[in-house]
Design a protein around this motif. Structure first.
Motif, PDB file in Angstrom:
ATOM      1  N   MET A  37      29.231  -9.510  -2.737  1.00 56.47           N
ATOM      2  CA  MET A  37      28.905 -10.504  -1.703  1.00 56.47           C
ATOM      3  C   MET A  37      27.427 -10.414  -1.399  1.00 56.47           C
ATOM      4  O   MET A  37      26.913  -9.342  -1.102  1.00 56.47           O
ATOM      5  N   ALA A  38      26.735 -11.481  -1.479  1.00 54.49           N
ATOM      6  CA  ALA A  38      25.282 -11.493  -1.291  1.00 54.49           C
ATOM      7  C   ALA A  38      24.947 -11.418   0.192  1.00 54.49           C
ATOM      8  O   ALA A  38      25.680 -11.898   1.044  1.00 54.49           O
ATOM      9  N   LEU A  39      23.759 -10.690   0.479  1.00 53.43           N
ATOM     10  CA  LEU A  39      23.291 -10.544   1.865  1.00 53.43           C
ATOM     11  C   LEU A  39      22.572 -11.807   2.292  1.00 53.43           C
ATOM     12  O   LEU A  39      21.788 -12.399   1.536  1.00 53.43           O
ATOM     13  N   ASP A  72      21.072 -10.688   7.518  1.00 48.54           N
ATOM     14  CA  ASP A  72      21.430  -9.269   7.249  1.00 48.54           C
ATOM     15  C   ASP A  72      20.201  -8.501   6.787  1.00 48.54           C
ATOM     16  O   ASP A  72      19.986  -7.346   7.149  1.00 48.54           O
ATOM     17  N   VAL A  73      19.409  -9.182   5.935  1.00 48.17           N
ATOM     18  CA  VAL A  73      18.201  -8.516   5.434  1.00 48.17           C
ATOM     19  C   VAL A  73      17.256  -8.189   6.582  1.00 48.17           C
ATOM     20  O   VAL A  73      16.683  -7.094   6.697  1.00 48.17           O
ATOM     21  N   GLN A  74      17.045  -9.152   7.463  1.00 46.77           N
ATOM     22  CA  GLN A  74      16.163  -8.934   8.608  1.00 46.77           C
ATOM     23  C   GLN A  74      16.680  -7.810   9.489  1.00 46.77           C
ATOM     24  O   GLN A  74      15.901  -7.011  10.022  1.00 46.77           O
ATOM     25  N   LYS A 119      14.750  -4.347  10.284  1.00 48.40           N
ATOM     26  CA  LYS A 119      14.487  -3.883  11.660  1.00 48.40           C
ATOM     27  C   LYS A 119      15.015  -2.471  11.871  1.00 48.40           C
ATOM     28  O   LYS A 119      14.383  -1.642  12.533  1.00 48.40           O
ATOM     29  N   GLN A 120      16.200  -2.189  11.301  1.00 48.63           N
ATOM     30  CA  GLN A 120      16.769  -0.844  11.442  1.00 48.63           C
ATOM     31  C   GLN A 120      15.869   0.190  10.766  1.00 48.63           C
ATOM     32  O   GLN A 120      15.623   1.276  11.310  1.00 48.63           O
TER      33      GLN A 120
END
Length: 226
Positions: free
Chosen positions: A1-3, A7-9, A13-14
């Motif tokens: 399943m592609a992000l 989700d990438v952002q 940030k994490q």
């Protein structure tokens, strides 16, 4: 399943939050270590300067104490010298006063005749010469003429030697002399001064310790007696 972009952002940030937290913790660690090292170095420098200051004041205190001892010793020595000079002056005054009283001896003609005889005999024993010249005060010429024969007799009995004494009736003892005689031989090359002043000076030198003890008491610092 592609992000998805969201989700990438979120992951970015994490990761950034984690990196920032690690960085803050590292900064705090570095600050704490730096502060600790600073406090240690500051304590070392403070202690070092404290020791230097203590050493400086210790040297100054010792120098002041030494200066006090030197000044105290100097003042004590000066005081001792003043005391000794005062004592010497007093002894000198006593001797000078005694010299002034020598004239009392000459007032009793009988006693003074015996004194002159003794002084002449002593001079003969010191010279041990056959021909002796004698000087005296002009006022004593007649007494000396009476004393000379007895003095020669005593000298001859003691030594079995003859002696001729020629009394100088032109050159007398200096004015101010209190009495006594001066004998000479070998045309004045050897001489014995037996005036009352010289005899007093001789006795005073011999009795100087006793005179000091009488006038000032025994010196407690003197360990040996003559």
């Amino acid at each position: 399943m592609a992000l998805t972009d969201a989700d990438v952002q979120k992951q970015i940030k994490q990761m950034m939050g984690f990196i920032e937290q690690e960085a803050n913790e590292k900064v705090e660690e570095i600050d704490a270590k730096a502060e600790e090292e600073f406090n240690i170095e500051k304590g070392r420098l403070v202690q070092q300067h404290r020791l230097k200051i203590m050493e400086t004041y210790d040297r100054k205190e010792k120098a002041v104490e030494l200066q006090k001892k030197i000044q105290s010793s100097t003042m004590l020595n000066q005081a001792r010298l003043r005391v000794l000079k005062a004592q010497d002056d007093h002894v000198g005054n006593v001797i000078e006063e005694t010299k002034k009283r020598l004239s009392d001896i000459t007032r009793d003609q009988a006693k003074y005749l015996e004194v002159l005889k003794s002084l002449i005999v002593q001079g003969l024993f010191q010279l041990m010469e056959a021909t002796v010249a004698l000087r005296c005060r002009e006022v004593d010429v007649s007494l000396v003429q009476r004393a000379v024969p007895d003095a020669i007799k005593v000298y001859k009995q003691a030594t079995s030697k003859e002696a001729v004494i020629k009394i100088d009736t032109e050159c007398f003892l200096p004015t101010g002399t209190f009495g006594g005689v001066e004998l000479s031989a070998m045309r004045g090359r050897i001489r014995v001064v037996n005036t009352l002043e010289t005899r007093l000076d001789m006795i005073a030198q011999q009795l100087l310790p006793d005179i000091r003890n009488t006038l000032f008491g025994r010196n407690p610092n003197r360990r040996f007696l003559d």
